[in-house]
Design an enzyme around this catalytic site. Structure first.
Site, mmCIF file in Angstrom:
data_model
loop_
_atom_site.group_PDB
_atom_site.id
_atom_site.type_symbol
_atom_site.label_atom_id
_atom_site.label_comp_id
_atom_site.label_asym_id
_atom_site.label_seq_id
_atom_site.Cartn_x
_atom_site.Cartn_y
_atom_site.Cartn_z
ATOM 1 N N ARG A 106 0.874 -1.348 -0.031
ATOM 2 C CA ARG A 106 -0.056 0.133 -0.024
ATOM 3 C C ARG A 106 0.694 1.309 0.133
ATOM 4 N NH1 ARG A 106 -5.089 0.271 3.844
ATOM 5 N NH2 ARG A 106 -3.354 0.220 5.384
ATOM 6 N N ASP A 107 1.953 1.276 -0.100
ATOM 7 C CA ASP A 107 2.794 2.345 -0.148
ATOM 8 C C ASP A 107 4.169 2.384 -0.888
ATOM 9 O OD1 ASP A 107 3.249 5.274 0.242
ATOM 10 O OD2 ASP A 107 4.196 4.832 2.168
ATOM 11 N N ILE A 108 3.824 1.814 -2.200
ATOM 12 C CA ILE A 108 4.948 1.489 -3.074
ATOM 13 C C ILE A 108 5.330 3.111 -3.895
ATOM 14 C CG2 ILE A 108 5.801 0.507 -5.295
ATOM 15 C CD1 ILE A 108 4.123 -2.023 -4.406
ATOM 16 N N THR B 231 0.516 7.425 -0.478
ATOM 17 C CA THR B 231 1.268 8.658 -0.839
ATOM 18 C C THR B 231 0.563 9.247 -2.135
ATOM 19 O OG1 THR B 231 3.396 7.877 0.168
ATOM 20 C CG2 THR B 231 3.606 9.543 -1.632
#
Length: 192
Positions: free
Chosen positions: A124-126, A163
């Protein structure tokens, strides 16, 4: 609460310094082998997810060796990666298409491995700052603070996280994150 990999004992490591000027990240050194690791102080993490990550091993994922929770803080003990973040690399200018494809393939292997776990893990935050290229040429996905286990039939994420620009629409409360969330972020990253 504490949970460590069988071959890891934090008592065998000595704290050296705050890392990169971040007081929440400490560089540690093994007393005998001089192997370096990172200890991160993190509040509000999913302890059950991190317990699962201690047992996950893949060459393109940062190795989580343990976690320790106290009344005040939670500490994770992680592999030290000698290299640069993809954000730092991209800050130096464009990279070749050949390198981009090679690195994205490695990232896809890491994400596929997470998605194949018995309890599917969604990162969930690549984004570029959560991907490191070690000096021996290996891509490593780092920072699982926003990760969660996939829950089938969940209508919405309970927490809006991610992000901007890299986060999929469902991460803004429109639906529930699932493995496609990471695929979306990889597509944005590859385009960049």
């Amino acid at each position: 609460m504490q949970y460590f990999a069988e071959d890891f004992d934090p008592q065998e490591y000595e704290s050296l310094t705050d890392f990169s000027g971040n007081e929440n990240v400490t560089l540690m050194c093994h007393n005998e082998t001089k192997k370096l690791i990172i200890r991160k102080t993190i509040n509000g993490i999913n302890m059950e997810l991190y317990k699962q990550l201690v047992n996950v091993r893949h060459r393109n994922l940062v190795q989580i060796m343990g976690l320790k929770g106290t009344e005040l803080n939670c500490y994770t003990y992680e592999e030290y990666i000698n290299g640069e973040t993809l954000a730092e690399i991209l800050g130096n200018g464009p990279i070749s298409e050949e390198k981009a494809v090679h690195w994205i393939r490695q990232l896809c292997e890491a994400v596929r491995f997470l998605h194949e776990q018995s309890s599917i893990i969604i990162h969930r935050d690549i984004k570029p700052s959560n991907i490191m290229l070690s000096f021996d040429g290996i891509i490593k996905l780092i920072d699982f603070d926003a990760s969660k286990e996939f829950t089938p039939n969940q209508q919405r994420d309970t927490e809006l996280i991610g992000t901007p620009y890299y986060a999929a629409p469902e991460q803004y409360g429109f639906a529930s994150s699932d493995p496609r969330t990471d695929v979306y972020a990889i597509g944005i990253l590859f385009h960049e």
